[in-house]
Scaffold this motif. Structure first.
Motif, PDB file in Angstrom:
ATOM      1  N   PRO A  10      19.520  -1.853   3.136  1.00  0.00           N
ATOM      2  CA  PRO A  10      19.311  -3.274   2.861  1.00  0.00           C
ATOM      3  C   PRO A  10      17.850  -3.568   2.476  1.00  0.00           C
ATOM      4  O   PRO A  10      16.930  -2.922   2.960  1.00  0.00           O
ATOM      5  N   GLN A  11      17.664  -4.543   1.608  1.00  0.00           N
ATOM      6  CA  GLN A  11      16.332  -4.892   1.126  1.00  0.00           C
ATOM      7  C   GLN A  11      15.413  -5.317   2.278  1.00  0.00           C
ATOM      8  O   GLN A  11      14.220  -5.048   2.250  1.00  0.00           O
ATOM      9  N   ALA A  12      15.950  -5.960   3.300  1.00  0.00           N
ATOM     10  CA  ALA A  12      15.138  -6.384   4.446  1.00  0.00           C
ATOM     11  C   ALA A  12      14.518  -5.187   5.158  1.00  0.00           C
ATOM     12  O   ALA A  12      13.385  -5.253   5.620  1.00  0.00           O
ATOM     13  N   VAL A  13      15.245  -4.086   5.235  1.00  0.00           N
ATOM     14  CA  VAL A  13      14.720  -2.878   5.878  1.00  0.00           C
ATOM     15  C   VAL A  13      13.620  -2.267   5.023  1.00  0.00           C
ATOM     16  O   VAL A  13      12.589  -1.831   5.533  1.00  0.00           O
ATOM     17  N   ILE A  14      13.818  -2.257   3.723  1.00  0.00           N
ATOM     18  CA  ILE A  14      12.820  -1.703   2.812  1.00  0.00           C
ATOM     19  C   ILE A  14      11.529  -2.506   2.879  1.00  0.00           C
ATOM     20  O   ILE A  14      10.434  -1.947   2.869  1.00  0.00           O
ATOM     21  N   GLU A  15      11.620  -3.829   2.985  1.00  0.00           N
ATOM     22  CA  GLU A  15      10.427  -4.670   3.009  1.00  0.00           C
ATOM     23  C   GLU A  15       9.627  -4.530   4.293  1.00  0.00           C
ATOM     24  O   GLU A  15       8.458  -4.880   4.326  1.00  0.00           O
ATOM     25  N   VAL A  16      10.231  -4.015   5.355  1.00  0.00           N
ATOM     26  CA  VAL A  16       9.527  -3.829   6.620  1.00  0.00           C
ATOM     27  C   VAL A  16       8.640  -2.588   6.578  1.00  0.00           C
ATOM     28  O   VAL A  16       7.627  -2.518   7.252  1.00  0.00           O
ATOM     29  N   MET A  17       8.993  -1.623   5.759  1.00  0.00           N
ATOM     30  CA  MET A  17       8.256  -0.368   5.706  1.00  0.00           C
ATOM     31  C   MET A  17       6.891  -0.565   5.044  1.00  0.00           C
ATOM     32  O   MET A  17       6.771  -1.271   4.050  1.00  0.00           O
ATOM     33  N   PRO A  18       5.846   0.078   5.588  1.00  0.00           N
ATOM     34  CA  PRO A  18       4.506  -0.071   5.019  1.00  0.00           C
ATOM     35  C   PRO A  18       4.404   0.368   3.558  1.00  0.00           C
ATOM     36  O   PRO A  18       3.602  -0.166   2.808  1.00  0.00           O
ATOM     37  N   SER A  19       5.220   1.318   3.144  1.00  0.00           N
ATOM     38  CA  SER A  19       5.155   1.772   1.754  1.00  0.00           C
ATOM     39  C   SER A  19       5.588   0.684   0.777  1.00  0.00           C
ATOM     40  O   SER A  19       5.256   0.738  -0.401  1.00  0.00           O
ATOM     41  N   ALA A  20       6.315  -0.320   1.252  1.00  0.00           N
ATOM     42  CA  ALA A  20       6.735  -1.423   0.385  1.00  0.00           C
ATOM     43  C   ALA A  20       5.628  -2.456   0.230  1.00  0.00           C
ATOM     44  O   ALA A  20       5.664  -3.269  -0.685  1.00  0.00           O
ATOM     45  N   ASP A  29      -1.960  -2.800 -10.310  1.00  0.00           N
ATOM     46  CA  ASP A  29      -3.303  -2.814  -9.749  1.00  0.00           C
ATOM     47  C   ASP A  29      -3.214  -2.673  -8.246  1.00  0.00           C
ATOM     48  O   ASP A  29      -2.251  -3.115  -7.614  1.00  0.00           O
ATOM     49  N   ILE A  30      -4.217  -2.058  -7.664  1.00  0.00           N
ATOM     50  CA  ILE A  30      -4.208  -1.832  -6.228  1.00  0.00           C
ATOM     51  C   ILE A  30      -4.478  -3.141  -5.504  1.00  0.00           C
ATOM     52  O   ILE A  30      -5.463  -3.821  -5.762  1.00  0.00           O
ATOM     53  N   ALA A  31      -3.598  -3.502  -4.591  1.00  0.00           N
ATOM     54  CA  ALA A  31      -3.791  -4.663  -3.725  1.00  0.00           C
ATOM     55  C   ALA A  31      -4.383  -4.132  -2.423  1.00  0.00           C
ATOM     56  O   ALA A  31      -3.701  -3.462  -1.646  1.00  0.00           O
ATOM     57  N   TRP A  32      -5.653  -4.408  -2.195  1.00  0.00           N
ATOM     58  CA  TRP A  32      -6.356  -3.814  -1.061  1.00  0.00           C
ATOM     59  C   TRP A  32      -5.996  -4.450   0.272  1.00  0.00           C
ATOM     60  O   TRP A  32      -6.087  -3.798   1.306  1.00  0.00           O
ATOM     61  N   GLN A  33      -5.605  -5.702   0.289  1.00  0.00           N
ATOM     62  CA  GLN A  33      -5.321  -6.368   1.556  1.00  0.00           C
ATOM     63  C   GLN A  33      -4.240  -5.656   2.366  1.00  0.00           C
ATOM     64  O   GLN A  33      -4.420  -5.437   3.575  1.00  0.00           O
ATOM     65  N   PRO A  34      -3.110  -5.251   1.802  1.00  0.00           N
ATOM     66  CA  PRO A  34      -2.118  -4.507   2.607  1.00  0.00           C
ATOM     67  C   PRO A  34      -2.666  -3.191   3.166  1.00  0.00           C
ATOM     68  O   PRO A  34      -2.323  -2.799   4.281  1.00  0.00           O
ATOM     69  N   TRP A  35      -3.527  -2.524   2.410  1.00  0.00           N
ATOM     70  CA  TRP A  35      -4.135  -1.289   2.906  1.00  0.00           C
ATOM     71  C   TRP A  35      -5.004  -1.580   4.120  1.00  0.00           C
ATOM     72  O   TRP A  35      -4.989  -0.828   5.096  1.00  0.00           O
ATOM     73  N   TYR A  36      -5.770  -2.659   4.061  1.00  0.00           N
ATOM     74  CA  TYR A  36      -6.629  -3.024   5.194  1.00  0.00           C
ATOM     75  C   TYR A  36      -5.795  -3.362   6.424  1.00  0.00           C
ATOM     76  O   TYR A  36      -6.121  -2.944   7.532  1.00  0.00           O
ATOM     77  N   TRP A  37      -4.729  -4.126   6.245  1.00  0.00           N
ATOM     78  CA  TRP A  37      -3.873  -4.501   7.375  1.00  0.00           C
ATOM     79  C   TRP A  37      -3.211  -3.264   7.970  1.00  0.00           C
ATOM     80  O   TRP A  37      -3.118  -3.123   9.187  1.00  0.00           O
ATOM     81  N   THR A  38      -2.732  -2.369   7.127  1.00  0.00           N
ATOM     82  CA  THR A  38      -2.083  -1.153   7.618  1.00  0.00           C
ATOM     83  C   THR A  38      -3.078  -0.294   8.395  1.00  0.00           C
ATOM     84  O   THR A  38      -2.757   0.230   9.467  1.00  0.00           O
TER      85      THR A  38
END
Length: 60
Positions: A10-20, A29-38
């Motif tokens: 399910p798409q909800a499970v995929i969106e929970v994973m950090p790789s998403a 383009d690289i979005a740095w904010q998710p990298w910082y949060w992770t």
């Protein structure tokens, strides 16, 4: 998730994973904010694990 569509996850499970959360390099383009949060969550979990390890209570 790389195999998400093949395994019909399910798409909800995929969106929970950090790789998403991070951009697909080099397509986007690289979005740095998710990298910082992770990284921040990883450091916090590492610190909690260290504190828990140091405070363990063994009785002998």
């Amino acid at each position: 998730m790389y195999l998400g569509k093949m395994l019909k996850v399910p798409q909800a499970v995929i969106e929970v994973m950090p790789s998403a959360w991070v951009a697909r390099v080099p397509v986007q383009d690289i979005a740095w904010q998710p990298w910082y949060w992770t990284a921040l969550i990883g450091v916090l979990l590492l610190a909690l694990g260290y504190i828990g390890y140091r405070r363990r209570d063994f009785t002998s």
